[in-house]
Structures are given as C-alpha cells and as structure tokens.
Design a protein around this motif. Structure first.
Motif, short mmCIF file in Angstrom:
data_model
loop_
_atom_site.label_atom_id
_atom_site.label_comp_id
_atom_site.label_asym_id
_atom_site.label_seq_id
_atom_site.Cartn_x
_atom_site.Cartn_y
_atom_site.Cartn_z
N LEU B 69 49.04 -10.43 46.81
CA LEU B 69 50.08 -11.22 46.15
C LEU B 69 50.00 -12.68 46.59
N LEU B 70 50.14 -13.59 45.65
CA LEU B 70 50.13 -15.02 46.01
C LEU B 70 51.44 -15.40 46.69
N GLU B 71 52.51 -14.70 46.36
CA GLU B 71 53.81 -14.86 47.02
C GLU B 71 54.64 -13.66 46.64
N TYR B 72 55.67 -13.38 47.42
CA TYR B 72 56.62 -12.33 47.05
C TYR B 72 57.95 -12.61 47.73
N ALA B 73 58.99 -11.97 47.22
CA ALA B 73 60.32 -12.11 47.82
C ALA B 73 61.09 -10.84 47.48
N GLU B 74 62.16 -10.60 48.23
CA GLU B 74 62.99 -9.43 47.96
C GLU B 74 64.37 -9.92 47.53
N TYR B 75 64.84 -9.46 46.39
CA TYR B 75 66.20 -9.78 45.92
C TYR B 75 66.93 -8.48 45.67
N VAL B 76 68.14 -8.40 46.14
CA VAL B 76 69.01 -7.23 45.98
C VAL B 76 68.24 -5.91 45.95
N GLY B 77 67.41 -5.74 47.00
CA GLY B 77 66.76 -4.45 47.18
C GLY B 77 65.47 -4.22 46.40
N ASN B 78 65.07 -5.19 45.57
CA ASN B 78 63.81 -5.04 44.85
C ASN B 78 62.85 -6.16 45.21
N TYR B 79 61.57 -5.81 45.22
CA TYR B 79 60.53 -6.81 45.44
C TYR B 79 60.12 -7.46 44.11
N TYR B 80 59.78 -8.72 44.20
CA TYR B 80 59.18 -9.45 43.08
C TYR B 80 58.02 -10.26 43.66
N GLY B 81 56.91 -10.33 42.95
CA GLY B 81 55.78 -11.10 43.49
C GLY B 81 54.77 -11.46 42.41
N THR B 82 53.81 -12.30 42.80
CA THR B 82 52.77 -12.77 41.88
C THR B 82 51.44 -12.15 42.25
N PRO B 83 50.95 -11.21 41.42
CA PRO B 83 49.67 -10.56 41.74
C PRO B 83 48.52 -11.56 41.66
N ARG B 84 47.74 -11.61 42.71
CA ARG B 84 46.62 -12.53 42.80
C ARG B 84 45.52 -12.19 41.79
N GLU B 85 45.28 -10.88 41.59
CA GLU B 85 44.13 -10.45 40.77
C GLU B 85 44.24 -10.95 39.33
N PHE B 86 45.44 -10.82 38.75
CA PHE B 86 45.64 -11.24 37.36
C PHE B 86 45.39 -12.75 37.22
N VAL B 87 45.87 -13.51 38.20
CA VAL B 87 45.67 -14.96 38.17
C VAL B 87 44.18 -15.27 38.27
N GLU B 88 43.51 -14.66 39.24
CA GLU B 88 42.09 -14.99 39.46
C GLU B 88 41.20 -14.55 38.30
N LYS B 89 41.53 -13.39 37.70
CA LYS B 89 40.76 -12.89 36.55
C LYS B 89 40.90 -13.87 35.38
N THR B 90 42.14 -14.31 35.13
CA THR B 90 42.39 -15.24 34.02
C THR B 90 41.64 -16.55 34.22
N LEU B 91 41.72 -17.09 35.43
CA LEU B 91 41.04 -18.36 35.73
C LEU B 91 39.53 -18.22 35.58
N ALA B 92 38.99 -17.07 36.04
CA ALA B 92 37.55 -16.84 35.97
C ALA B 92 37.08 -16.77 34.51
N GLU B 93 37.96 -16.34 33.62
CA GLU B 93 37.63 -16.30 32.18
C GLU B 93 37.73 -17.69 31.54
N GLY B 94 38.06 -18.69 32.36
CA GLY B 94 38.14 -20.06 31.85
C GLY B 94 39.46 -20.36 31.15
N LYS B 95 40.45 -19.47 31.34
CA LYS B 95 41.74 -19.69 30.69
C LYS B 95 42.75 -20.26 31.67
N ASP B 96 43.66 -21.09 31.15
CA ASP B 96 44.73 -21.63 31.98
C ASP B 96 45.86 -20.62 32.08
N ILE B 97 46.51 -20.59 33.23
CA ILE B 97 47.62 -19.66 33.43
C ILE B 97 48.81 -20.43 33.99
N ILE B 98 50.01 -20.10 33.51
CA ILE B 98 51.20 -20.80 33.98
C ILE B 98 52.10 -19.84 34.75
#
Lengths: 211, 211
Positions: B69-98
């Motif tokens: 995960l590029l980052e994660y946090a816990e809010y009211v008992g649930n985790y939320y985070g940014t999966p690194r793999e999806f970001v890296e796969k998208t960038l490797a395909e030459g696509k921009d990701i927001i």
C-alpha cells in the motif's frame, strides 16, 4: 504581487520557433514580447520599441560594457541583443514576457536569468530532420556531415532546458506552451510567501494575545 | 514508451477535492482513477475494482505487512488504503493515474512515490476559510481555536507539494490541473533518453563507419 515569468522559446534552426511564437502571441495578447536591441537601421514601417530598440553602435557597446543585455551577438556587421531592463520592468509589473531566440543565445540568457522558463521546440521527428539534411542528394558527404553535426549539437542542448515541445502542429505546440505557462504560475513557490503571511494572521495564538 | 504520471490531488478538508476530481475525470476520461482498497462491506451497487477493492481484514493486514500500500489509514473500524500494484501497473502502461486524498495520506504517498505530481487545492481565500470556521457564532473559543489550528496546519503542508491550485471555480481549477498534467508531460527529462538514442544514430561519426 507575484513577478511575471520569463518564457524563453528556443530550439534548433528551422524548427519553426518564429511561427509558433507569432501564433502564441496572437492567442495570448497578454504575453509581452521581448523586443531586441539592434544597431541595424530601421526598415520601412519598423518602429522603435515595437520591432526593435534601435541603437547606435556606441550605445550598444555601452550596454554590453554595463551588463545591460541578457545576451547579444553580432551578425553581418550589426549587433543584436536582449535588453535586460525591458525584461525586468515587465516581470516586476507582474506580466509574463516571451523571448524567442536561437539555442546559443538562450543558454546565455539562462546564465543571467536561471529562473526563466526554458522551452525547447523539437522537430516532429529526428528522421524528418535527417531527411531534410541528407535528402537533397546534391551535397558532398562533408557538407552533410557538418550539417548533421550542427543539428546533433543543437539538439543536445535540450539538456539545459526545462521543457520540450514537439512542433508537430502549430496549434497543439501553442496549446502545450500555454499549459506550461499556466502550470508555472501554479508552482507552489509562487504561493508560499503570501500564504504564510496570511496564515500568521489566522493562527489562534495571535488571536488570543493580540485581539 | 514513457511511464504515465501519478497525479496526487489533495488539500485541506472542505476545499472541494472530490468535486474537482470528479469533474476532471469527466473531462479527461483517459485519466485513470486510483481505486482504494477497503475492509468495509460493499454498499448497494458498488463494484469490486471500480468503487473499491474490497478486502478482508486479514488480506488488508497482509498488504500492510508486505508494503503493498502506498498509504493507509483506519476510520471507524475499517481500513482504507492505496494499493501500490494498481498504480504501478497503470503507470507502466504509460497511462496517467489520479489519486484524490487528504493531506496526511498524500504526504505518505510522497515518501514512497516522490516522482508523483503533488497538487494542493487551495480555498479561494483564507478569509473565507476563517469565516467558515469562526462565523457561526455558536462554538466556544476553544473549539474555534482548535479548528483554526487544524486548518493552519493543513495549509502549511502546501510546502511539500509541487503545485497549488485555487479552487475559485471548478471549471478553472480543472483547467489549471489539466495544464499541469500537460506541462509535466513536456518536462525535458521525459524526452532525453529517447532523443539521445536517436541522436546517436544521427551522428556523422557513425554514418562514416557503419553505413
């Protein structure tokens, strides 16, 4: 108020700097054009301060001696240069100024004005550039080699620039340069000073003691 | 092929990150949205991999442990985070990701992904922000001071970003962010590698020996 930006538009000979610069100024009349100084005589219809700042040779040499030019060069017996004062006055007024110039001149400007935004215009493809150089079939190998060397040397200077814009179509090249100018205005450095001043006024500590 | 760009859109609470991000994606459907992972249950109509990557708590903790995960946090008992793999796969395909994210999360992403383009959304004016905080007249001074402190703290984080965009109007904020993305694609670093390879082929020395 923030200072304006100095945009330096350059690139190898024949890439179309002049055409792109003219179209960009047509679309963005708020962009001030950096008027060159020269010792050559005004031609029919040319106006001092619009097309050029017309100077005597003595005056131009005085400008060189007093570091009043960001760069200068001599072509066929006449001096041409970029007056520093006009650029600095425009920037101080918060206006952006664009300077269209060949690659060697741009590097000299960068020495005196590293905070400028240096944009390198690229040909659509190097293959095309090469075809233009070798394609005519009327030149000696030595001439072709010399032209290729100059082209390669000029292209290598990209290394010193901030941005590269491919001049595939004038329209899209202009749009990309306009985007670069917009983005440079959004650089966080341009906000920090004002923001931190305002934040000082907002901080609760000061609210408690001073108000 | 060049890698895509990771655009991180952040800013203080209530500045309108979500609205701007949605409008930007509507205008630029080529921009891939970074889908978060979460341990909370899917709501009616939410789809895995579109709205969120839905994970079990065990799987999420495994992702944390394996630096997935590029980052994660816990809010009211649930985790939320940014999966690194999806970001890296998208960038490797030459696509921009927001990635649209609050300020603390953005800083964590920056630690793992310093090459990202970090955009800070600013309120139209600090005065407005202040009025929103102190204006209601129903809060204690302590509450107001706390909110001002948080706001000042969040605004101070601008220092860590590349760009600032004032969210005065959604339209112009989106245009400025789009310009930033275009300009980042024109950064000279993105041209050097390919250009120098092509220049090698062009150089007269090689023409003489190899052809």
């Amino acid at each position: 108020m923030n200072k304006g930006l100095l945009i330096v538009l350059s690139g190898p000979s024949g890439v179309g700097k002049g055409t792109v610069c003219t179209e960009l100024r047509r679309r963005h009349p708020e962009l001030i054009y950096s008027v060159s100084a020269t010792t050559r005589s005004p031609r029919e219809g040319e106006r001092d301060g619009v097309n050029y700042f017309f100077k005597t040779r003595e005056h131009f040499q005085h400008m060189i001696a007093t570091d009043a030019l960001l760069e200068y060069a001599e072509y066929v017996g006449n001096y041409y240069g970029t007056p520093r004062e006009f650029v600095e006055k425009t920037l101080a007024e918060g206006k952006d100024i664009i300077l269209e110039i060949e690659v060697q001149g741009a590097l000299k400007v960068k020495e005196k004005f590293p905070e400028g935004v240096f944009v390198f215009l690229l040909p659509p493809s190097l293959n095309e550039l090469k075809q233009r150089i070798v394609g005519r079939g009327t030149e000696t190998q030595a001439t072709i080699d010399h032209r290729l060397s100059v082209a390669v040397e000029e292209m290598n200077l990209l290394y010193h620039y901030d941005y590269a814009v491919v001049n595939d179509q004038i329209d899209s090249a202009c749009s990309r340069i306009a985007s670069i100018i917009t983005a440079e205005h959004c650089k966080r450095e341009r906000f920090l000073h004002e923001l931190f001043r305002e934040l000082q006024e907002l901080t609760p500590a000061q609210n408690g003691t001073e108000r």
